[in-house]
Structures are given as C-alpha cells and as structure tokens.
Design an enzyme around this catalytic site. Structure first.
Site, PDB file in Angstrom:
ATOM      1  N   ASP A  67       0.862  -1.429   0.048  1.00 27.07           N
ATOM      2  CA  ASP A  67      -0.004   0.066   0.015  1.00 27.07           C
ATOM      3  C   ASP A  67       0.870   1.120   0.059  1.00 27.07           C
ATOM      4  O   ASP A  67       2.194   1.437   0.409  1.00 27.07           O
ATOM      5  CB  ASP A  67      -0.846   0.099   1.273  1.00 27.07           C
ATOM      6  CG  ASP A  67      -0.362  -0.715   2.349  1.00 27.07           C
ATOM      7  OD1 ASP A  67       0.757  -0.486   2.630  1.00 27.07           O
ATOM      8  OD2 ASP A  67      -0.987  -1.001   3.516  1.00 27.07           O
ATOM      9  N   ASN A 136      -7.509  -3.208  14.206  1.00 25.35           N
ATOM     10  CA  ASN A 136      -8.843  -3.318  13.825  1.00 25.35           C
ATOM     11  C   ASN A 136      -8.899  -4.622  13.101  1.00 25.35           C
ATOM     12  O   ASN A 136      -9.914  -4.768  12.261  1.00 25.35           O
ATOM     13  CB  ASN A 136      -9.674  -2.059  13.071  1.00 25.35           C
ATOM     14  CG  ASN A 136      -8.996  -1.714  11.756  1.00 25.35           C
ATOM     15  OD1 ASN A 136      -7.925  -2.410  11.590  1.00 25.35           O
ATOM     16  ND2 ASN A 136      -9.184  -0.617  11.334  1.00 25.35           N
ATOM     17  N   HIS A 138      -7.210  -4.948  10.198  1.00 27.61           N
ATOM     18  CA  HIS A 138      -6.789  -4.653   8.767  1.00 27.61           C
ATOM     19  C   HIS A 138      -5.516  -5.347   8.182  1.00 27.61           C
ATOM     20  O   HIS A 138      -4.477  -5.466   9.108  1.00 27.61           O
ATOM     21  CB  HIS A 138      -6.824  -3.251   8.405  1.00 27.61           C
ATOM     22  CG  HIS A 138      -5.784  -2.339   8.815  1.00 27.61           C
ATOM     23  ND1 HIS A 138      -5.841  -1.099   8.938  1.00 27.61           N
ATOM     24  CD2 HIS A 138      -4.616  -2.668   9.154  1.00 27.61           C
ATOM     25  CE1 HIS A 138      -4.740  -0.640   9.486  1.00 27.61           C
ATOM     26  NE2 HIS A 138      -3.845  -1.410   9.339  1.00 27.61           N
ATOM     27  N   GLU A 143      -9.676  -2.055   5.201  1.00 33.62           N
ATOM     28  CA  GLU A 143     -10.248  -2.029   6.374  1.00 33.62           C
ATOM     29  C   GLU A 143     -11.486  -2.721   6.686  1.00 33.62           C
ATOM     30  O   GLU A 143     -12.182  -3.471   5.846  1.00 33.62           O
ATOM     31  CB  GLU A 143     -10.808  -0.482   6.437  1.00 33.62           C
ATOM     32  CG  GLU A 143      -9.488   0.610   6.262  1.00 33.62           C
ATOM     33  CD  GLU A 143      -8.637   0.497   7.387  1.00 33.62           C
ATOM     34  OE1 GLU A 143      -8.902  -0.068   8.655  1.00 33.62           O
ATOM     35  OE2 GLU A 143      -7.887   1.784   7.465  1.00 33.62           O
TER      36      GLU A 143
HETATM   37  C1  F6R Z   1       1.117  -1.305   5.980  1.00 34.86           C
HETATM   38  C2  F6R Z   1       0.365  -2.392   6.571  1.00 34.86           C
HETATM   39  C3  F6R Z   1      -0.741  -2.275   7.611  1.00 34.86           C
HETATM   40  C4  F6R Z   1       0.202  -2.587   8.780  1.00 34.86           C
HETATM   41  C5  F6R Z   1      -0.531  -2.354   9.908  1.00 34.86           C
HETATM   42  C6  F6R Z   1       0.133  -2.877  11.492  1.00 34.86           C
HETATM   43  O1  F6R Z   1       1.907  -1.651   4.834  1.00 34.86           O
HETATM   44  O2  F6R Z   1      -0.069  -3.066   5.297  1.00 34.86           O
HETATM   45  O3  F6R Z   1      -1.410  -3.060   7.327  1.00 34.86           O
HETATM   46  O4  F6R Z   1       0.738  -3.767   8.568  1.00 34.86           O
HETATM   47  O5  F6R Z   1      -1.448  -1.206  10.166  1.00 34.86           O
HETATM   48  O6  F6R Z   1       1.106  -1.814  11.388  1.00 34.86           O
HETATM   49  P1  F6R Z   1       1.927  -1.811  12.741  1.00 34.86           P
HETATM   50  O7  F6R Z   1       2.904  -2.768  12.284  1.00 34.86           O
HETATM   51  O8  F6R Z   1       2.686  -0.473  12.856  1.00 34.86           O
HETATM   52  O9  F6R Z   1       1.225  -2.082  13.878  1.00 34.86           O
END
Ligand code: F6R
Length: 244
Positions: A67, A136, A138, A143
């Site tokens: 992303d 959450n 994701h 989402e």
């Molecule tokens: C970012 C992504 C997100 C993160 C998720 C967890 O490329 O794909 O889904 O993996 O938000 O983020 P952290 O590791 O910062 O808790």
C-alpha cells in the site's frame, strides 16, 4: 496455518527474517510482497545485516508493497516509498526498478490501481507476502467491512487507523485520509503468506483473526482460508491463544 512463537520482538524479527531469507536463497528471483508499519522494521534490519555479511543477494528479487498513502510524494518522510528506501532498499543490492509500490501521487487513481494489478500479474504473482495486522484486523489498508474480493483500490482510512498513524505525523490533520492498497484478492493469491505480530495490544485481534469467524469485520480472518500461512508472533501477541 503454522504458528511460530518467539520470545519477544527481536526474536520474532529474526525468525521472520529467516523465513524471508530462505525464500531469497532458495528462489533468488522471487517476487516478495512487503508491508510497512512498525512491526516489520526488525525483519528489514535483520535482512540488511545478513546482506552485509554477504549471506543474501537481492539482485534478482522483485518487490511489491501492499500500500501507499494517497497524496504523499516518494520524498515525503511518511510515504511508504520513503520508508522502504530508508529501511531496506537503499541498504541492499536490489535494483530500484525492481521495487514497486502504488503511486500515491497518481491523479487517476483508478488507472493506477489497474496498473498495479497488472504489474503483479506481469511479475507472475507474489511468491511470499509479508503482512502486519492493524488493531482493527486490517491487512494492507483493507479496512473492516469491505468485500473480500477486491483488487487494488483506493480506501478511505477509518478513524482508528488515522489515530494509530497520527504518531508518525505532526498532528492528526496531517495524516492522509486516503490510501491505495492491494486488495484481499491479491493477498490471498500470494503463494505463501508470512504474518508478523508483536505485543499484547495485538493479542485480541490476533485471536479473532486466527480463531474467530471468517468475516469482513476482521479482514485478516480471511487468511484462515489460505493454504500456506505462517504466523510469527511473540509471546505477548499470542497471549490469548493456547498453542497446546
Ligand atoms: C502497512 C500495512 C498495515 C500494517 C498494520 C500494522 O503496509 O500493510 O496493514 O501492517 O497497520 O501496523 P504496525 O506494524 O505499525 O502495527
């Protein structure tokens, strides 16, 4: 689903980096799907260390990131392109043209999403997809409560994600409201999935993702249906799951 327990964040990072390394050594021209966020940082730093010891060769590896924020240029310190350059790409011998992220600056985001899907197809699909999980549930920026069959698309980031990301910006207003993300469909088409999870704050969502019903309200729960998933998590993140 294989679950590998590590003692702590450092152990989780090393074990996950071992899995990525094995992929690179066994299949030097692999397409590796990458994630950003705080969880994979230790994995990237470990890979760089092993590269410096001459144990890894990235020269034929191709990467596709999950992303990118809409509206942030590659030079913006919070863009995912910048993160990847800083934490991995500039420190290993991967040709920059072999590294791919959605273009967050694309005006025609629908065309950009199509281009990204086509790129993944042209690369032959993803051999190993590294994932983190949001509080959450994701994965990527998929989402909760969206259809599971989406390809790359633009998302409106939900309030919880914006709040979680505010720590990286000067204030909440600066956090982008949109992102381009690979869809669940592309993630599920990866040949292997490697999910890294750390910390007690992720324990409940990891339990729901692994053991709860498969539902769009917990996007990560879909990986229960994937035939080759490895979860590397530390003790704190596995705190709500009995492994016996
Ligand atoms: C970012 C992504 C997100 C993160 C998720 C967890 O490329 O794909 O889904 O993996 O938000 O983020 P952290 O590791 O910062 O808790």
């Amino acid at each position: 689903m294989k679950i590998i327990q590590a003692k702590d964040y450092a152990g989780m990072s090393r074990k996950a980096a071992n899995i990525v390394s094995a992929q690179i050594i066994l299949f030097p021209n692999s397409v590796i799907g990458l994630a950003t966020g705080s969880t994979p940082l230790g994995v990237y730093h470990q890979l760089v260390e092993w590269y410096r010891k001459d144990d890894l060769d990235f020269s034929k590896i191709r990467t596709v990131n999950l992303d990118e924020y809409s509206g942030l240029s590659p030079e913006h310190e919070q863009s995912y392109r910048y993160y990847m350059n800083q934490n991995l790409f500039r420190d290993v011998n991967i040709p920059m043209e072999s590294t791919h992220l959605p273009n967050g600056m694309a005006q025609d985001y629908e065309a950009e999403c199509k281009r990204y899907d086509q790129l993944i197809t042209d690369l032959g699909g993803i051999d190993l997809q590294l994932l983190g999980i949001g509080h959450n549930g994701h994965i990527g920026f998929n989402e909760p409560d969206q259809a599971f069959d989406k390809t790359t698309h633009r998302v409106i980031l939900n309030q919880r994600t914006i709040e979680a990301n505010t720590r990286f910006f000067r204030n909440k207003e600066e956090v982008p409201k949109y992102a381009l993300t690979m869809g669940i469909k592309a993630i599920m088409q990866a040949r292997k999935i490697l999910l890294v999870v750390s910390g007690a704050d992720k324990a409940e969502i990891l339990r729901r993702a692994m053991m709860g019903p498969i539902t769009p309200s917990v996007p990560a729960s879909i990986i229960q249906l994937h035939p080759d998933v490895t979860i590397v998590a530390d003790e704190a993140a596995l705190g709500r799951i009995s492994l016996s």
